[in-house]
Scaffold this active site. Structure first.
Site, mmCIF file in Angstrom:
data_model
loop_
_atom_site.group_PDB
_atom_site.id
_atom_site.type_symbol
_atom_site.label_atom_id
_atom_site.label_comp_id
_atom_site.label_asym_id
_atom_site.label_seq_id
_atom_site.Cartn_x
_atom_site.Cartn_y
_atom_site.Cartn_z
ATOM 1 C CG ASP A 79 -0.278 0.053 2.419
ATOM 2 O OD1 ASP A 79 0.759 -0.709 2.683
ATOM 3 O OD2 ASP A 79 -0.678 0.974 3.458
ATOM 4 C CD GLU A 140 4.531 0.396 6.803
ATOM 5 O OE1 GLU A 140 5.401 0.660 7.817
ATOM 6 O OE2 GLU A 140 4.038 1.590 6.081
HETATM 7 ZN ZN LIG Z 1 6.925 2.123 3.763
#
Ligand SMILES: [Zn+2]
Length: 390
Positions: A79, A140
């Protein structure tokens, strides 16, 4: 040893696939395809359902060539932060930039590309290797949610490397614990012109609290920030409600607790100064504070297997890798906490989380060359271990 052109092209391809957090489906499918092409057994787990995203983590298991060898984990996140859709990479020699309207997403597609290309070279060059568990995580950037929701009981790796930082000359082995703070301030609404004395301004409470708050760099191990403040409807209303979001981080858990407590206390003190009585009813300023531990510190020893592996592999290429403490958190914090000892190796991403993000492909090549050597060395060590047990 690394096919530089192919690595660069893979990066350019991946950055052009939109993948804001919770919208990683397309890139997950592409990565699944590449890993399957390389012979991996690939699963997309159920983390996406748990966090409200459209894809889970991609977990690709590559078989080893050394019977009985322990697996190694490699991980990067799929992401990106916003604005990250419609990325148009501009290549100028070795430097890749954006058109200035989006992030590049080298954070962390450079990590994804390094993992895929390195494994491809490992297999092409028939280098003896241990099994590899590659984890391409989701979300993340919104609280390490993918790593937090990986079913670690299904993983066999005891150590690994996360590819999610800038300079390939550094290995991040220490990272802070972080608290997330959400504060609501409740005052009392009144007409700002007619009856200001009958109101309690939540904005004023917030301002007073923050004015007396230690923020920024607190000491060499601790930082704090108020990043969001929302509230108010009109200039003629004394605002009765404000929401604030902030964070504190520290390499030292005791310091982190003290800092978070300090921040909450400042809001409590500021709110407690206000009290009004209207038509016999007394209202006091008050707050509601939620402090949650976003992730725990990581602290991997320089003597650990994974750090020694990286340093030795780099030395064999005539390079030096230094271990370092980071001010940021990443999936490695979570994996360490969950029993997989890992450090974070740089891949060349720069000025991340800004529309000025750029990447020097030479850094990415260096990271991949080093990674290939790490896998090679890890295989050699495993062969010795397996032989000695036999
Ligand atoms: Zn990163």
């Amino acid at each position: 040893m690394i096919n530089q052109e192919r690595l660069k092209n893979l990066l350019l391809e991946l950055v052009q696939i939109d993948s804001h957090s919770r919208k990683e489906r397309e890139i997950a499918e592409r990565i699944r395809h590449y890993c399957e092409e390389l012979g991996a057994e690939v699963e997309i787990d159920d983390a996406g359902q748990k966090v409200g995203g459209n894809s889970g983590n991609v977990i690709a298991r590559f078989a080893g060539t050394i019977p009985g060898a322990e697996p190694l984990m490699m991980s990067a996140h799929m992401d990106t932060v916003v604005p990250g859709e419609g990325v148009k990479p501009i290549v100028n020699g070795d430097i890749i930039r954006t058109d200035g309207t989006t992030v590049l997403g080298g954070d962390d597609k450079s990590g994804c590309a390094v993992i895929i290309e390195t494994i491809r070279c490992l297999l092409e060059q028939k280098i003896p290797h241990t099994p590899i568990e590659a984890i391409f995580s989701i979300c993340e950037e919104v609280g390490l949610l993918g790593a937090k929701n990986v079913d670690v009981s299904k993983l066999k790796s005891k150590f690994g490397i996360v590819f999610d930082s800038d300079d390939p000359g550094f290995l991040f082995t220490k990272g802070p614990s972080a608290d997330h703070l959400e504060i609501e301030i409740f005052g009392l609404e009144s007409h700002a012109g007619v009856a200001p004395e009958e109101g309690i301004s939540a904005i004023k409470i917030a301002a007073e609290a923050i004015a007396g708050m230690k923020l920024g760099r607190i000491d060499d191990e601790t930082t704090a920030n108020i990043g969001v403040i929302e509230g108010g409807k009109a200039t003629n209303i004394v605002t009765n409600h404000v929401i604030l979001k902030g964070e504190a981080r520290s390499l030292d858990d005791a310091k982190l607790e003290a800092q978070s407590q300090h921040m909450v206390q400042r809001f409590e003190e500021a709110a407690s100064k206000y009290e009004v009585t209207v038509e016999g009813k007394t209202t006091k300023g008050r707050i509601k504070a939620i402090v949650s531990r976003e992730y725990s510190a990581m602290d991997v020893s320089d003597e650990s297997h994974v750090v020694q592996l990286v340093i030795t592999a780099a030395a064999r290429l005539g390079k030096e890798v230094k271990t370092l403490a980071s001010g940021g958190g990443c999936d490695a914090n979570i994996f360490n906490k969950r029993g997989i000892e890992c450090a974070n190796l740089g891949t060349g991403m720069r000025a991340i989380h800004t529309v000025n993000e750029w990447l020097d492909v030479k850094d990415m090549y260096a990271s991949a060359e080093m990674t290939l050597e790490i896998l090679k060395l890890n295989g050699e060590l495993a062969e010795k271990t397996v032989a000695s047990i036999a």
